[in-house]
Write a protein that holds these residues in place. Sequence first.
Motif, mmCIF file in Angstrom:
data_model
loop_
_atom_site.group_PDB
_atom_site.id
_atom_site.type_symbol
_atom_site.label_atom_id
_atom_site.label_comp_id
_atom_site.label_asym_id
_atom_site.label_seq_id
_atom_site.Cartn_x
_atom_site.Cartn_y
_atom_site.Cartn_z
ATOM 1 N N SER A 81 21.968 -28.942 21.241
ATOM 2 C CA SER A 81 21.776 -29.194 19.811
ATOM 3 C C SER A 81 20.887 -27.743 19.403
ATOM 4 O O SER A 81 20.191 -26.923 19.871
ATOM 5 C CB SER A 81 20.836 -30.369 19.787
ATOM 6 O OG SER A 81 21.027 -31.395 20.457
ATOM 7 N N CYS A 82 21.011 -27.565 18.066
ATOM 8 C CA CYS A 82 20.400 -26.741 17.235
ATOM 9 C C CYS A 82 19.914 -27.218 15.782
ATOM 10 O O CYS A 82 20.627 -27.568 15.016
ATOM 11 C CB CYS A 82 21.573 -25.522 16.744
ATOM 12 S SG CYS A 82 20.828 -24.100 15.710
ATOM 13 N N ALA A 83 18.533 -27.340 15.890
ATOM 14 C CA ALA A 83 17.985 -27.989 14.947
ATOM 15 C C ALA A 83 17.810 -26.860 13.455
ATOM 16 O O ALA A 83 17.063 -25.873 14.108
ATOM 17 C CB ALA A 83 16.592 -28.678 15.087
ATOM 18 N N ALA A 117 25.236 -18.853 30.742
ATOM 19 C CA ALA A 117 24.680 -17.714 29.912
ATOM 20 C C ALA A 117 23.911 -18.309 29.375
ATOM 21 O O ALA A 117 23.233 -19.739 29.059
ATOM 22 C CB ALA A 117 25.924 -17.441 28.962
ATOM 23 N N MET A 118 22.978 -17.601 28.336
ATOM 24 C CA MET A 118 21.999 -17.793 27.248
ATOM 25 C C MET A 118 23.018 -18.312 25.926
ATOM 26 O O MET A 118 23.706 -17.610 25.715
ATOM 27 C CB MET A 118 21.079 -16.879 27.146
ATOM 28 C CG MET A 118 20.199 -17.366 25.830
ATOM 29 S SD MET A 118 18.861 -18.551 26.830
ATOM 30 C CE MET A 118 17.952 -17.517 27.594
ATOM 31 N N TYR A 119 22.587 -19.381 25.642
ATOM 32 C CA TYR A 119 23.507 -19.897 24.154
ATOM 33 C C TYR A 119 22.606 -19.853 23.186
ATOM 34 O O TYR A 119 21.589 -20.355 23.133
ATOM 35 C CB TYR A 119 23.977 -21.291 24.520
ATOM 36 C CG TYR A 119 25.298 -21.343 25.536
ATOM 37 C CD1 TYR A 119 25.055 -20.988 26.953
ATOM 38 C CD2 TYR A 119 26.330 -21.683 25.035
ATOM 39 C CE1 TYR A 119 26.180 -21.249 27.760
ATOM 40 C CE2 TYR A 119 27.411 -21.547 25.827
ATOM 41 C CZ TYR A 119 27.320 -21.593 27.103
ATOM 42 O OH TYR A 119 28.577 -21.470 28.229
ATOM 43 N N TYR A 120 23.125 -19.277 21.934
ATOM 44 C CA TYR A 120 22.416 -19.104 20.726
ATOM 45 C C TYR A 120 23.278 -19.735 19.755
ATOM 46 O O TYR A 120 24.448 -19.590 19.481
ATOM 47 C CB TYR A 120 22.294 -17.674 20.474
ATOM 48 C CG TYR A 120 21.527 -16.966 21.457
ATOM 49 C CD1 TYR A 120 22.367 -16.398 22.503
ATOM 50 C CD2 TYR A 120 20.098 -16.660 21.293
ATOM 51 C CE1 TYR A 120 21.545 -15.350 23.477
ATOM 52 C CE2 TYR A 120 19.607 -15.930 22.220
ATOM 53 C CZ TYR A 120 20.219 -15.198 23.350
ATOM 54 O OH TYR A 120 19.675 -14.518 24.187
ATOM 55 N N CYS A 121 22.601 -20.364 18.527
ATOM 56 C CA CYS A 121 23.379 -20.976 17.459
ATOM 57 C C CYS A 121 22.950 -19.789 16.305
ATOM 58 O O CYS A 121 21.854 -19.041 16.456
ATOM 59 C CB CYS A 121 22.745 -22.219 16.908
ATOM 60 S SG CYS A 121 20.894 -22.514 16.943
ATOM 61 N N ALA A 122 23.871 -19.861 15.415
ATOM 62 C CA ALA A 122 23.411 -18.914 14.360
ATOM 63 C C ALA A 122 24.142 -19.504 12.806
ATOM 64 O O ALA A 122 25.141 -20.384 13.222
ATOM 65 C CB ALA A 122 24.137 -17.538 14.768
ATOM 66 N N HIS A 167 20.882 -15.129 10.792
ATOM 67 C CA HIS A 167 19.974 -16.034 11.221
ATOM 68 C C HIS A 167 20.439 -16.623 12.392
ATOM 69 O O HIS A 167 21.409 -17.244 12.609
ATOM 70 C CB HIS A 167 19.676 -17.332 10.238
ATOM 71 C CG HIS A 167 19.323 -16.901 8.756
ATOM 72 N ND1 HIS A 167 18.061 -16.399 8.523
ATOM 73 C CD2 HIS A 167 20.099 -16.932 7.769
ATOM 74 C CE1 HIS A 167 18.244 -15.813 7.198
ATOM 75 N NE2 HIS A 167 19.202 -16.571 6.716
ATOM 76 N N TRP A 168 19.303 -16.189 13.491
ATOM 77 C CA TRP A 168 19.712 -16.842 14.770
ATOM 78 C C TRP A 168 18.583 -17.560 15.419
ATOM 79 O O TRP A 168 17.311 -17.340 15.090
ATOM 80 C CB TRP A 168 19.864 -15.586 15.710
ATOM 81 C CG TRP A 168 21.127 -14.641 15.523
ATOM 82 C CD1 TRP A 168 21.133 -14.009 14.468
ATOM 83 C CD2 TRP A 168 22.281 -14.881 16.139
ATOM 84 N NE1 TRP A 168 22.576 -13.137 14.532
ATOM 85 C CE2 TRP A 168 23.126 -13.772 15.464
ATOM 86 C CE3 TRP A 168 22.796 -15.653 17.172
ATOM 87 C CZ2 TRP A 168 24.329 -13.776 15.971
ATOM 88 C CZ3 TRP A 168 23.963 -15.199 17.785
ATOM 89 C CH2 TRP A 168 24.880 -14.472 17.055
ATOM 90 N N GLY A 169 18.737 -18.301 16.102
ATOM 91 C CA GLY A 169 17.722 -19.264 17.137
ATOM 92 C C GLY A 169 17.511 -18.259 18.340
ATOM 93 O O GLY A 169 18.072 -17.194 18.719
ATOM 94 N N GLN A 170 16.433 -18.851 19.089
ATOM 95 C CA GLN A 170 15.997 -18.220 20.177
ATOM 96 C C GLN A 170 16.888 -18.393 21.665
ATOM 97 O O GLN A 170 16.682 -17.338 22.605
ATOM 98 C CB GLN A 170 14.610 -18.518 20.626
ATOM 99 C CG GLN A 170 13.663 -18.114 19.541
ATOM 100 C CD GLN A 170 13.457 -16.820 19.313
ATOM 101 O OE1 GLN A 170 13.255 -15.760 20.285
ATOM 102 N NE2 GLN A 170 13.854 -16.331 18.195
#
Length: 124
Positions: free
Chosen positions: A21-23, A91-96, A113-116
Motif C-alpha cells: 500500500s502507498c498512502a 527488492a525495496m519497493y517504492y511508490c511514486a 515525489h517518492w516514498g521511502q
Amino acid sequence: QVQLVESGGGSVQTGGSLRLSCAVSGFTSSTYSMAWFRQAPGKEREGVAGIGSDGSTSYADSVKGRFTISLDNAKNTLYLEMYTLKPEDTAMYYCAVHRGLLFRLLISDLYFHWGQGTQVTVSS
C-alpha cells in the motif's frame, strides 16, 4: 507537501503473496500518474507497474500476470497486489507520483515525489 508512505512489505516464501500500500497525502491533480518501482542490491531501479488517471496501466514483463496495480481514490491509496512471488522479486519497493498523465508510466526519472520504500524478501 506531498507525502507517500508505503507499507505491506515483508518476508514470504516462493509462491507467496503480498499486498503493498502507498498512502498519498498533499497531492491534488486532476491528471496524474502513479507507479511502483523496485531496486534490488547492486541493481538499477526498475519500473514494476504504473497507472494513469485515464485508467491506463503498464507492467514490467517480469511481473505481468502476477502483479496488479490499483488505486482507491476515496482512500488516496495506491496498491500493488503481488502473487506467485519469486526470489527475483526481492527488492525495496517504492511508490511514486507525477502530476500529469505520462505516456510512459515506468520511467523513474519522470517522477518527482517518492516514498521511502518497503522491503519485500522472497525466499526459496
